[in-house]
Design an enzyme around this catalytic site. Structure first.
Site, short mmCIF file in Angstrom:
data_model
loop_
_atom_site.label_atom_id
_atom_site.label_comp_id
_atom_site.label_asym_id
_atom_site.label_seq_id
_atom_site.Cartn_x
_atom_site.Cartn_y
_atom_site.Cartn_z
N ASP A 196 -9.72 2.86 2.27
CA ASP A 196 -9.77 2.18 3.58
C ASP A 196 -10.36 3.09 4.65
O ASP A 196 -11.21 2.68 5.44
CB ASP A 196 -8.36 1.76 4.02
CG ASP A 196 -7.85 0.55 3.25
OD1 ASP A 196 -8.67 -0.29 2.84
OD2 ASP A 196 -6.63 0.45 3.08
N LYS B 26 0.81 -1.22 0.00
CA LYS B 26 0.00 0.00 0.00
C LYS B 26 0.84 1.27 0.00
O LYS B 26 0.42 2.29 -0.55
CB LYS B 26 -0.95 0.00 1.20
CG LYS B 26 -2.05 -1.05 1.07
CD LYS B 26 -3.07 -0.95 2.18
CE LYS B 26 -4.09 -2.07 2.05
NZ LYS B 26 -5.21 -1.92 2.97
#
Ligand code: ATR
Length: 284
Positions: free
Chosen positions: A104, A68
């Protein structure tokens, strides 16, 4: 996106075998009437994998651990919020331009907002990794007042400094007070279901207890929180909303969120049936 041309989507991670994203995304894309494949890739060379998005004309990619943060330099553009977080979980191939986003934090916020008002509340966030970062970022965006509790104080301090919020050493857990306790650590995740990141005897002081783990749906932390009279929120909502926000970026359409939740919930429940909690886990 209403073309009948087959679209290819993917998830990049390592490991990737246990990801439930293919199950959830394929079900959603099918429901949305978009002919698609969604392929899990266990990536060994990230730079080449990102080149492959263009080379293979992959329309969108979910990015999961451990890529990420490391993917940022390989993208053409990164959305402001993803840049602030230093993490991308979504890549959109916009006609050859690779754009990075982070859904997220939004998944976390949307899941919480189904149950409570974030504004003005104090949140005790356990953990200081990438998941804690997403949670704290989201809470601050929504006017919440998070503070961090973590096993390693240096990591708690670094995260707290990055977001300008307080942190507490683990030795002070008996003194902390908050409306909401949030677990962002992997403690309690299958197969270590008998573990809990927080002592049961201290749970009753929190009106709400949240776990971002969704496998199992009811972690030991949530079970003990219920037994202590707390209201609870499991990790399924965050997983569904972060995925739905990805689909929205890729297709411009609103995905069938409740249906996605059902698909994942049913899958998790069937796993439970195949692998019921052991007796000794229940009594711990
Ligand atoms: P992610 O990026 O997925 O959030 P991570 O970077 O490994 O995962 O972070 C996990 C967090 O959970 C860390 O803050 C870690 O604590 P440390 O900073 O002390 O390493 C925390 N964590 C993991 N296992 C733990 C355990 N058994 N007890 C307490 N905290 C734990």
């Amino acid at each position: 996106m209403k073309s009948k041309e087959l679209k290819i989507f993917a998830v990049f991670g390592n490991p990737i075998a246990h990801s439930l994203s293919p199950l959830m995304h394929l079900a959603a894309l099918d429901r949305m009437g978009i002919p698609a494949r969604y392929v899990p890739f266990c990536v060994t060379d990230l730079q080449k994998a990102v080149e492959g998005i263009r080379g293979l004309n992959i329309a969108g990619v979910s990015i999961t651990l451990p890529f990420k943060s490391s993917i940022l330099p390989y993208l053409d553009e990164t959305d402001e919020k993803a840049r602030q977080m230093g993490a991308v979980n979504t890549v959109w191939n916009d006609q050859g331009v690779l754009k990075g986003y982070n859904t997220d934090w939004l998944g976390f916020v949307l899941s919480l907002k189904e149950h409570l008002d974030i504004q003005g509340k104090r949140f005790a966030v356990i953990g200081a990794g990438g998941a804690a970062r997403a949670a704290v970022f989201g809470l601050i965006q929504e006017g919440g007042r998070p503070f961090i509790l973590n096993r390693t104080p240096e990591k708690a301090q670094a995260l707290a400094q990055a977001f300008g919020c307080p942190f507490f050493p683990w030795s002070q857990i008996t003194e902390i007070e908050a409306e909401v306790l949030v677990n962002t650590t992997p403690v309690g995740m299958s197969p270590q279901r008998e573990a809990s990141p927080f002592p049961k005897e201290l749970l009753r002081r929190f009106p709400w207890v949240v776990d971002i783990i969704y496998n199992p749906l009811k972690t030991r932390l949530l079970r003990e929180a219920e037994e202590s009279g707390c209201r609870t929120i499991d990790g399924l909502g965050m997983f569904v909303h972060q995925g739905a926000e990805q689909l929205k970026i890729w297709t411009g359409m609103e995905p069938p969120r409740p249906f996605m939740g059902e698909v994942v919930r049913n899958h998790l429940l069937s796993l439970e049936e195949m692998n019921p909690p052991r007796e000794e886990d229940q009594t711990l």
